[in-house]
Design a protein around this motif. Structure first.
Motif, PDB file in Angstrom:
ATOM      1  N   PRO A  62       0.834  -1.206   0.000  1.00 24.49           N
ATOM      2  CA  PRO A  62       0.000   0.000   0.000  1.00 24.49           C
ATOM      3  C   PRO A  62       0.869   1.256   0.000  1.00 24.49           C
ATOM      4  N   ARG A  63       0.439   2.248  -0.717  1.00 29.27           N
ATOM      5  CA  ARG A  63       1.176   3.509  -0.835  1.00 29.27           C
ATOM      6  C   ARG A  63       0.214   4.682  -0.697  1.00 29.27           C
ATOM      7  N   PRO A  64      -0.258   4.987   0.534  1.00 29.14           N
ATOM      8  CA  PRO A  64      -1.220   6.090   0.695  1.00 29.14           C
ATOM      9  C   PRO A  64      -0.610   7.454   0.388  1.00 29.14           C
ATOM     10  N   GLY A  65       0.673   7.637   0.668  1.00 28.06           N
ATOM     11  CA  GLY A  65       1.318   8.917   0.379  1.00 28.06           C
ATOM     12  C   GLY A  65       1.498   9.157  -1.108  1.00 28.06           C
ATOM     13  N   ALA A  66       1.558   8.070  -1.883  1.00 27.81           N
ATOM     14  CA  ALA A  66       1.746   8.202  -3.326  1.00 27.81           C
ATOM     15  C   ALA A  66       0.545   8.884  -3.972  1.00 27.81           C
ATOM     16  N   LEU A  67      -0.648   8.617  -3.476  1.00 30.89           N
ATOM     17  CA  LEU A  67      -1.847   9.242  -4.047  1.00 30.89           C
ATOM     18  C   LEU A  67      -1.803  10.753  -3.870  1.00 30.89           C
ATOM     19  N   VAL A  68      -1.508  11.197  -2.678  1.00 33.36           N
ATOM     20  CA  VAL A  68      -1.421  12.641  -2.413  1.00 33.36           C
ATOM     21  C   VAL A  68      -0.292  13.248  -3.231  1.00 33.36           C
ATOM     22  N   GLY A  69       0.854  12.585  -3.261  1.00 30.92           N
ATOM     23  CA  GLY A  69       1.987  13.079  -4.033  1.00 30.92           C
ATOM     24  C   GLY A  69       1.692  13.143  -5.520  1.00 30.92           C
ATOM     25  N   PRO A 110       0.909   7.724 -18.698  1.00 32.14           N
ATOM     26  CA  PRO A 110       0.467   7.451 -17.325  1.00 32.14           C
ATOM     27  C   PRO A 110       1.541   7.664 -16.270  1.00 32.14           C
ATOM     28  N   VAL A 111       2.781   7.270 -16.554  1.00 29.87           N
ATOM     29  CA  VAL A 111       3.837   7.463 -15.564  1.00 29.87           C
ATOM     30  C   VAL A 111       4.252   8.931 -15.492  1.00 29.87           C
ATOM     31  N   SER A 112       4.075   9.673 -16.566  1.00 31.99           N
ATOM     32  CA  SER A 112       4.397  11.098 -16.496  1.00 31.99           C
ATOM     33  C   SER A 112       3.350  11.848 -15.676  1.00 31.99           C
ATOM     34  N   LEU A 113       2.143  11.337 -15.641  1.00 31.44           N
ATOM     35  CA  LEU A 113       1.093  11.964 -14.835  1.00 31.44           C
ATOM     36  C   LEU A 113       1.155  11.539 -13.377  1.00 31.44           C
ATOM     37  N   MET A 114       1.436  10.261 -13.117  1.00 31.56           N
ATOM     38  CA  MET A 114       1.459   9.743 -11.742  1.00 31.56           C
ATOM     39  C   MET A 114       2.677   8.855 -11.519  1.00 31.56           C
ATOM     40  N   PRO A 115       3.847   9.451 -11.249  1.00 28.67           N
ATOM     41  CA  PRO A 115       5.079   8.667 -11.154  1.00 28.67           C
ATOM     42  C   PRO A 115       5.307   7.961  -9.821  1.00 28.67           C
ATOM     43  N   LEU A 116       4.699   8.439  -8.765  1.00 34.80           N
ATOM     44  CA  LEU A 116       4.949   7.851  -7.447  1.00 34.80           C
ATOM     45  C   LEU A 116       4.202   6.532  -7.314  1.00 34.80           C
ATOM     46  N   GLY A 117       4.862   5.542  -6.741  1.00 36.75           N
ATOM     47  CA  GLY A 117       4.260   4.223  -6.592  1.00 36.75           C
ATOM     48  C   GLY A 117       4.503   3.334  -7.797  1.00 36.75           C
ATOM     49  N   LYS A 118       5.327   3.799  -8.733  1.00 31.03           N
ATOM     50  CA  LYS A 118       5.653   3.029  -9.929  1.00 31.03           C
ATOM     51  C   LYS A 118       7.148   2.737  -9.937  1.00 31.03           C
ATOM     52  N   GLU A 119       7.504   1.687 -10.654  1.00 30.95           N
ATOM     53  CA  GLU A 119       8.898   1.274 -10.766  1.00 30.95           C
ATOM     54  C   GLU A 119       9.174   0.934 -12.226  1.00 30.95           C
TER      55      GLU A 119
END
Length: 135
Positions: A62-69, A110-119
């Motif tokens: 789970p990555r709750p901080g990634a959503l806010v970030g 998609p990764v340029s829009l939401m990079p946190l929580g991705k590898e």
């Protein structure tokens, strides 16, 4: 084939996209509080330089901080980087040789829009957790 596609990619757009991500990372590092965004931007810059043979997967757990970030990232830089990908994809799609490059560009949005929580991992290691693969 990946080597040829990566070289064509680098010459006709990958370098400029990577420079955009490096600029975003530099701004994030200067602002200090946004350093995690800077590291994410650096990862994507490396991916933008040499995308074929690597893919994007979700980080486990789970990555709750990634959503806010990610929401903050979309507002500050994600939209502009996604526009850069769309613009470059349109330019690349004009020729037949550029169509695979345009598709790869669109898969990076998609990764340029939401990079946190991705590898970003090699395709061979992705085993079943692929978000958006670039062959």
């Amino acid at each position: 084939m990946r080597l040829i596609l990566n070289l064509i990619w680098l010459i006709f757009g990958g370098l400029w996209l990577a420079l955009g991500y490096l600029l975003a990372a530099l701004i994030c590092f200067i602002l200090i509080i946004t350093i995690p965004f800077g590291f994410a931007s650096l990862r994507i810059a490396a991916y933008a330089l040499w995308p074929f043979g690597r893919t994007i997967v979700e980080k486990p757990g789970p990555r709750p901080g990634a959503l806010v970030g990610n929401v903050i990232w979309v507002i500050v830089a994600g939209v502009w980087l996604a526009i850069g990908h769309i613009t470059t994809a349109i330019a690349m799609a004009i020729t037949i040789v550029g169509i695979p490059l345009a598709v790869a560009n669109l898969k990076m949005i998609p990764v340029s829009l939401m990079p946190l929580g991705k590898e970003i991992v090699p395709v061979n290691e992705a085993r079943g957790r692929i978000v958006g693969a670039v062959p």
